[in-house]
Design a protein around this motif. Structure first.
Motif, PDB file in Angstrom:
ATOM      1  N   ILE A 125       0.834  -1.199   0.000  1.00  0.00           N
ATOM      2  CA  ILE A 125       0.000   0.000   0.000  1.00  0.00           C
ATOM      3  C   ILE A 125       0.871   1.252   0.000  1.00  0.00           C
ATOM      4  O   ILE A 125       0.589   2.231  -0.710  1.00  0.00           O
ATOM      5  CB  ILE A 125      -0.948  -0.008   1.221  1.00  0.00           C
ATOM      6  N   MET A 126       1.955   1.224   0.779  1.00  0.00           N
ATOM      7  CA  MET A 126       2.865   2.364   0.828  1.00  0.00           C
ATOM      8  C   MET A 126       3.507   2.622  -0.535  1.00  0.00           C
ATOM      9  O   MET A 126       3.586   3.760  -0.996  1.00  0.00           O
ATOM     10  CB  MET A 126       3.950   2.124   1.884  1.00  0.00           C
ATOM     11  N   ILE A 127       3.971   1.537  -1.175  1.00  0.00           N
ATOM     12  CA  ILE A 127       4.630   1.681  -2.477  1.00  0.00           C
ATOM     13  C   ILE A 127       3.659   2.224  -3.518  1.00  0.00           C
ATOM     14  O   ILE A 127       3.981   3.140  -4.286  1.00  0.00           O
ATOM     15  CB  ILE A 127       5.213   0.328  -2.930  1.00  0.00           C
ATOM     16  N   VAL A 128       2.441   1.667  -3.535  1.00  0.00           N
ATOM     17  CA  VAL A 128       1.438   2.111  -4.504  1.00  0.00           C
ATOM     18  C   VAL A 128       1.023   3.550  -4.220  1.00  0.00           C
ATOM     19  O   VAL A 128       0.797   4.346  -5.150  1.00  0.00           O
ATOM     20  CB  VAL A 128       0.210   1.167  -4.462  1.00  0.00           C
ATOM     21  N   ALA A 129       0.951   3.916  -2.927  1.00  0.00           N
ATOM     22  CA  ALA A 129       0.570   5.284  -2.568  1.00  0.00           C
ATOM     23  C   ALA A 129       1.619   6.285  -3.037  1.00  0.00           C
ATOM     24  O   ALA A 129       1.285   7.408  -3.432  1.00  0.00           O
ATOM     25  CB  ALA A 129       0.378   5.385  -1.062  1.00  0.00           C
ATOM     26  N   ILE A 136       0.621  -1.550 -13.741  1.00  0.00           N
ATOM     27  CA  ILE A 136       2.082  -1.619 -13.769  1.00  0.00           C
ATOM     28  C   ILE A 136       2.664  -1.400 -12.380  1.00  0.00           C
ATOM     29  O   ILE A 136       3.494  -2.193 -11.898  1.00  0.00           O
ATOM     30  CB  ILE A 136       2.670  -0.592 -14.759  1.00  0.00           C
ATOM     31  N   ASN A 137       2.248  -0.319 -11.714  1.00  0.00           N
ATOM     32  CA  ASN A 137       2.766  -0.017 -10.377  1.00  0.00           C
ATOM     33  C   ASN A 137       2.388  -1.096  -9.362  1.00  0.00           C
ATOM     34  O   ASN A 137       3.172  -1.424  -8.476  1.00  0.00           O
ATOM     35  CB  ASN A 137       2.260   1.341  -9.905  1.00  0.00           C
ATOM     36  N   THR A 138       1.180  -1.642  -9.509  1.00  0.00           N
ATOM     37  CA  THR A 138       0.763  -2.732  -8.624  1.00  0.00           C
ATOM     38  C   THR A 138       1.657  -3.954  -8.815  1.00  0.00           C
ATOM     39  O   THR A 138       2.102  -4.574  -7.839  1.00  0.00           O
ATOM     40  CB  THR A 138      -0.703  -3.112  -8.898  1.00  0.00           C
ATOM     41  N   SER A 139       1.940  -4.280 -10.070  1.00  0.00           N
ATOM     42  CA  SER A 139       2.793  -5.438 -10.367  1.00  0.00           C
ATOM     43  C   SER A 139       4.203  -5.239  -9.820  1.00  0.00           C
ATOM     44  O   SER A 139       4.785  -6.162  -9.226  1.00  0.00           O
ATOM     45  CB  SER A 139       2.853  -5.668 -11.884  1.00  0.00           C
ATOM     46  N   ALA A 210      -6.637  -7.854  -3.247  1.00  0.00           N
ATOM     47  CA  ALA A 210      -6.810  -7.080  -2.014  1.00  0.00           C
ATOM     48  C   ALA A 210      -6.595  -5.590  -2.276  1.00  0.00           C
ATOM     49  O   ALA A 210      -7.367  -4.748  -1.818  1.00  0.00           O
ATOM     50  CB  ALA A 210      -5.838  -7.588  -0.947  1.00  0.00           C
ATOM     51  N   LEU A 211      -5.541  -5.263  -3.029  1.00  0.00           N
ATOM     52  CA  LEU A 211      -5.269  -3.860  -3.352  1.00  0.00           C
ATOM     53  C   LEU A 211      -6.386  -3.271  -4.210  1.00  0.00           C
ATOM     54  O   LEU A 211      -6.820  -2.125  -3.990  1.00  0.00           O
ATOM     55  CB  LEU A 211      -3.926  -3.736  -4.069  1.00  0.00           C
ATOM     56  N   GLY A 217      -5.305  -0.763  -6.377  1.00  0.00           N
ATOM     57  CA  GLY A 217      -4.658  -1.625  -7.362  1.00  0.00           C
ATOM     58  C   GLY A 217      -5.014  -1.226  -8.779  1.00  0.00           C
ATOM     59  O   GLY A 217      -4.870  -0.072  -9.179  1.00  0.00           O
ATOM     60  N   VAL A 218      -5.488  -2.201  -9.535  1.00  0.00           N
ATOM     61  CA  VAL A 218      -5.893  -1.954 -10.920  1.00  0.00           C
ATOM     62  C   VAL A 218      -7.097  -1.025 -10.945  1.00  0.00           C
ATOM     63  O   VAL A 218      -8.051  -1.200 -10.185  1.00  0.00           O
ATOM     64  CB  VAL A 218      -6.229  -3.297 -11.613  1.00  0.00           C
ATOM     65  N   GLN A 219      -7.046  -0.037 -11.813  1.00  0.00           N
ATOM     66  CA  GLN A 219      -8.096   0.978 -11.873  1.00  0.00           C
ATOM     67  C   GLN A 219      -8.988   0.793 -13.095  1.00  0.00           C
ATOM     68  O   GLN A 219      -8.553   0.278 -14.124  1.00  0.00           O
ATOM     69  CB  GLN A 219      -7.457   2.369 -11.913  1.00  0.00           C
ATOM     70  N   PRO A 220     -10.260   1.206 -12.992  1.00  0.00           N
ATOM     71  CA  PRO A 220     -11.156   1.174 -14.155  1.00  0.00           C
ATOM     72  C   PRO A 220     -10.554   1.982 -15.304  1.00  0.00           C
ATOM     73  O   PRO A 220      -9.831   2.955 -15.046  1.00  0.00           O
ATOM     74  CB  PRO A 220     -12.431   1.832 -13.613  1.00  0.00           C
ATOM     75  N   PRO A 221     -10.786   1.596 -16.551  1.00  0.00           N
ATOM     76  CA  PRO A 221     -11.761   0.595 -16.992  1.00  0.00           C
ATOM     77  C   PRO A 221     -11.244  -0.845 -16.974  1.00  0.00           C
ATOM     78  O   PRO A 221     -11.969  -1.756 -17.352  1.00  0.00           O
ATOM     79  CB  PRO A 221     -12.056   1.034 -18.434  1.00  0.00           C
ATOM     80  N   ASP A 222      -9.970  -1.065 -16.585  1.00  0.00           N
ATOM     81  CA  ASP A 222      -9.457  -2.434 -16.516  1.00  0.00           C
ATOM     82  C   ASP A 222     -10.190  -3.201 -15.422  1.00  0.00           C
ATOM     83  O   ASP A 222     -10.190  -2.773 -14.256  1.00  0.00           O
ATOM     84  CB  ASP A 222      -7.951  -2.427 -16.213  1.00  0.00           C
TER      85      ASP A 222
END
Length: 273
Positions: A125-129, A136-139, A210-211, A217-222
């Motif tokens: 969560i910290m890294i993604v934030a 990509i960032n989630t992966s 979970a993210l 995590g992954v954002q719409p529209p994906d």
């Protein structure tokens, strides 16, 4: 012995069948889905499973089956990136620590221990934030979290193998260390890393969901399974089938990878043969 072998084969067989099914679903989704996964059709919202919509529709009227098919692309992409990052960097770090040893091993392993002591999902969560949401960032964030566990496995394998006679003999005749690492030790550690990779894949699917469930995590529209579960949570009482489809899909994917990892471990580990 025969019963043990049958059990090994069943783990591997069932896990492979489950994953092949979802892999086929993913490949098909690149070319065809029953409906447009992003098209909002309010008049069709929250329909129960029917011949027109096999798994029903969501609160926006989008076909659930189509979105699950597309979500397998997200799941396998994230899992693949995470495993590649974890295996490449983790094996490199763990291999260096295990083969060289000494103070280098101490420094690397203290750093690894520090990373493993921190709750993984919080670190993700910290890294993604910091770097932002998205596939990509989630992966990348989840890949970084996978490195410590694989590094420990690689280190253990290198320590065990570097003391064996064939490695000692190679050193004695002056074989280059890089050649020893890649041609002598690594082939005898790959089975452990293969199992670790399949487990890491399952963990990546769960962490990504979970993210995405938390909106990080992954954002719409994906489409994402975690995102679909988040949207369905307010309808659990009246429309439980809304959450059932993505929930069962995620459970089966994780089950498939865990069964595959168990089957691979039992088949590849000669000590259990």
């Amino acid at each position: 012995m025969n019963q043990t072998r049958k059990k090994k084969n069943m783990n591997l067989l069932i896990g492979t069948i489950i994953l092949l099914f979802f892999l086929c679903l993913m490949v098909i989704s690149f070319f065809y889905t029953p409906y447009d996964v992003s098209k909002i059709q309010v008049s069709d919202k929250l329909q129960s499973p029917s011949l027109a919509h096999w798994l029903g529709t969501d609160k926006f009227g989008r076909d659930t089956l189509s979105r699950i098919m597309k979500s397998t692309q997200t799941a396998f992409f994230v899992g693949a990136v995470v495993v590649v990052i974890g295996l490449v960097i983790g094996t490199l770090i763990g291999g260096i620590a295990g083969y060289i040893g000494g103070w280098i091993d101490d420094i690397i392993m203290r750093f690894i221990d520090a990373m493993m002591a921190f709750p993984g999902i919080i670190l993700a969560i910290m890294i993604v934030a910091v770097f932002g949401t998205g596939i990509i960032n989630t992966s990348l964030a989840l890949g970084i979290l996978t490195v410590p566990s694989i590094a420990r496995i690689a280190r253990s394998g290198f320590i065990q193998n570097k003391a064996l006679d064939y490695v000692v003999a190679a050193k004695a005749v002056g074989v280059h260390p890089m050649k020893i690492v890649f041609q002598e030790i690594l082939p005898n550690v790959y089975s452990q890393l293969l199992v670790a990779g399949s487990i890491a894949f399952a963990g990546a699917l769960l962490a990504e969901s979970a993210l995405s469930y938390l909106g990080l995590g992954v954002q719409p529209p994906d489409p994402s399974l975690g995102q679909m579960l988040n949207e369905a949570q307010e309808y659990l009482t009246d429309d439980p089938w809304y959450a059932l489809a993505p929930g069962v899909t995620l459970s089966l994917l994780i089950l498939g990878f865990y069964m595959l990892s168990n089957g691979l471990r039992e088949v590849l580990d000669h000590r259990l043969s």
